[in-house]
Design a protein around this motif. Sequence first.
Motif, PDB file in Angstrom:
ATOM      1  N   ALA A  16       0.869  -1.175   0.000  1.00 18.55           N
ATOM      2  CA  ALA A  16       0.000   0.000   0.000  1.00 18.55           C
ATOM      3  C   ALA A  16       0.905   1.224   0.000  1.00 18.55           C
ATOM      4  O   ALA A  16       2.134   1.110  -0.165  1.00 18.55           O
ATOM      5  CB  ALA A  16      -0.940  -0.026   1.189  1.00 18.55           C
ATOM      6  N   GLY A 246      -6.566   0.677  -6.552  1.00 22.52           N
ATOM      7  CA  GLY A 246      -5.978   0.526  -5.219  1.00 22.52           C
ATOM      8  C   GLY A 246      -6.646  -0.632  -4.494  1.00 22.52           C
ATOM      9  O   GLY A 246      -7.262  -1.504  -5.115  1.00 22.52           O
ATOM     10  N   TYR A 247      -6.525  -0.651  -3.172  1.00 27.36           N
ATOM     11  CA  TYR A 247      -7.262  -1.617  -2.366  1.00 27.36           C
ATOM     12  C   TYR A 247      -8.666  -1.081  -2.142  1.00 27.36           C
ATOM     13  O   TYR A 247      -8.853   0.098  -1.842  1.00 27.36           O
ATOM     14  CB  TYR A 247      -6.578  -1.846  -1.021  1.00 27.36           C
ATOM     15  N   LEU A 249     -11.572  -0.685   0.090  1.00 27.26           N
ATOM     16  CA  LEU A 249     -11.873  -0.723   1.524  1.00 27.26           C
ATOM     17  C   LEU A 249     -12.994   0.271   1.807  1.00 27.26           C
ATOM     18  O   LEU A 249     -13.159   1.267   1.085  1.00 27.26           O
ATOM     19  CB  LEU A 249     -10.636  -0.349   2.346  1.00 27.26           C
ATOM     20  N   LYS A 252     -12.016   3.788   2.002  1.00 30.86           N
ATOM     21  CA  LYS A 252     -11.603   4.369   0.722  1.00 30.86           C
ATOM     22  C   LYS A 252     -12.811   4.815  -0.099  1.00 30.86           C
ATOM     23  O   LYS A 252     -12.656   5.484  -1.115  1.00 30.86           O
ATOM     24  CB  LYS A 252     -10.788   3.354  -0.078  1.00 30.86           C
ATOM     25  N   GLY A 276      -8.045  -3.456  -8.893  1.00 27.46           N
ATOM     26  CA  GLY A 276      -7.520  -3.778  -7.568  1.00 27.46           C
ATOM     27  C   GLY A 276      -8.352  -4.871  -6.923  1.00 27.46           C
ATOM     28  O   GLY A 276      -9.155  -5.533  -7.590  1.00 27.46           O
ATOM     29  N   THR A 277      -8.186  -5.047  -5.628  1.00 24.17           N
ATOM     30  CA  THR A 277      -8.884  -6.116  -4.917  1.00 24.17           C
ATOM     31  C   THR A 277      -9.468  -5.586  -3.607  1.00 24.17           C
ATOM     32  O   THR A 277      -8.957  -4.629  -3.019  1.00 24.17           O
ATOM     33  CB  THR A 277      -7.928  -7.280  -4.596  1.00 24.17           C
ATOM     34  N   ALA A 278     -10.529  -6.231  -3.174  1.00 19.61           N
ATOM     35  CA  ALA A 278     -11.123  -5.939  -1.862  1.00 19.61           C
ATOM     36  C   ALA A 278     -10.419  -6.801  -0.817  1.00 19.61           C
ATOM     37  O   ALA A 278     -10.328  -8.019  -0.976  1.00 19.61           O
ATOM     38  CB  ALA A 278     -12.617  -6.228  -1.879  1.00 19.61           C
ATOM     39  N   LEU A 279      -9.923  -6.187   0.240  1.00 14.97           N
ATOM     40  CA  LEU A 279      -9.202  -6.933   1.271  1.00 14.97           C
ATOM     41  C   LEU A 279     -10.143  -7.743   2.152  1.00 14.97           C
ATOM     42  O   LEU A 279      -9.719  -8.711   2.778  1.00 14.97           O
ATOM     43  CB  LEU A 279      -8.377  -5.979   2.136  1.00 14.97           C
ATOM     44  N   ALA A 301      -6.129  -7.737  -9.255  1.00 15.51           N
ATOM     45  CA  ALA A 301      -4.842  -7.202  -8.823  1.00 15.51           C
ATOM     46  C   ALA A 301      -4.068  -6.619 -10.007  1.00 15.51           C
ATOM     47  O   ALA A 301      -4.242  -7.041 -11.152  1.00 15.51           O
ATOM     48  CB  ALA A 301      -4.032  -8.294  -8.140  1.00 15.51           C
TER      49      ALA A 301
END
Length: 524
Positions: A16, A246-247, A249, A252, A276-279, A301
Amino acid sequence: MKILQMVHGFPPEFIAGTETYCEAVSRRLLERGHECLVLAGSWRSAPQATLETVDKDGLLVTRYLPLEGRPRYWTEEYDPEAEVLVRHLLADVRPDLVHLHHWLYLTNNLAAICTDLGIPVVVTLHDVWASCPRIHRVHREGLFCREPLLTAPCLHCVERTQWQTDREVDAALALRQQMVEAELSLASALIVPSEAHRSLLLDLLELPKDRLIVLPHGSSQTIIAQERRKEPSAFPNRPLQIGHWGYFLDHKGTHLLLEALHRLDDPSAVQVHLIGTALEQVYGERLRDLARGLSVQFHGAYQPADLQAFDLDLAVFPSITSESYSFTIDEALRLGLPVLVSDRGALSERIGKAGLTFRAEDAEDLARRLQGILDAPEVLEAMCRDIRPDTLLSMEAHVTRLEKIYEDAVRGSPPRLKASTPYVKLLAHAKQQTQERDAALSAVHADLARAKQVMQELEKGISVLRAREALLESRGAELDAEARRYRESLETILASRSWKLTAPIRWIRHPIRALLGKVRKAAT
């Protein structure tokens, strides 16, 4: 100069903004002839707390792996096992200076450890962790909190175990703030990456105005700055192509973008690329639910260089939290993309005329801004003309200014560690916590004793009831036997010859009785 960077995580385990920045700074310092090492936290654990060192392309990275099962609650930010190992590492490495980026996943007294060993510390405050156990100052309800520490509703917002009372949580919050204040006071320099972040922390932490040094992060060179498009965008002859990366979240604000699309006059006029990806799986599912009926592509990703392959018209970053810098803004500007951002934190400060803002946390206002671009496409071109990626501070220039801060810290008089900070406070809190736990345990034991006495009395009552039940069952059996005897006697009588012979007599007795009754009635 030998410099040890301390950070909560490091690539490739953590990728990050802060982690990427730390690696970029470390590598640039190596290139400039310094000896640079990294100590990072980790999501991993080990049967015994340990340090694990690897050579990552010429950069030595040591990761702290805590004991398996050790809780990661905010109340456990001090880790005595980490302190022991960090002290051993510092004794072996003997750095001239420590640059502390975060305490998370290490221990919350890193500056105190360094000061105790005579090592100057420079701290970069990348977020608002110093004022919030939840890290990002986002309430459980998803709203941003700007309340100063004295009035912030932390008591009812922080995570707690089922055993923690309000009194205990309140004491833990007070201790945490004392620890943070002590750590910040021990830093030779406190760096923030933007004026917006400086202003927010001054309000939240009540620091002297001259305590924070504003030094923008060096811009990443992973994306080659692109010239402004010579050919106009295909928009509005195609749907507006929006990029968000980005991530993913909650803080975000990725969901706000999708919620805003549903409010447009014609959602099909926009296509969104989520890169991007969801954490968190739950949040990822929420985004996919919101994307139903919309033109949204989930690309998964990515590496920063991959962004150049997307044909985008606009970048949108609707953060709920207060961003301190945002490398995604750097990337958007280098890609020649205008940006639409929330009006909170460094985002609005950094975009200048190359973008627009909307009210943070307000999907309706975000939709209004998007609708304005759809209705007047020339707004997009006007923003494109004001994109100036050449104004971004290069990593080379950033490190040059950082070296000056390092040199001043090494030459200056290091702050002194007060005897009561932090160990006496930690011990006092641990003692108070133990006493409260003992008192709670004694109360539980007393409750158990009373419950045991009640149980014994109930068992006695149950025994009496069972005895009565047995007596009633016995008496019932006797009555059943007596009834059987009566039935048998009756059956014997009914089957006897005498009963059958006297049947006529029994038949005529009813009329005779009736006649006698009439005679008696007439006589009276």
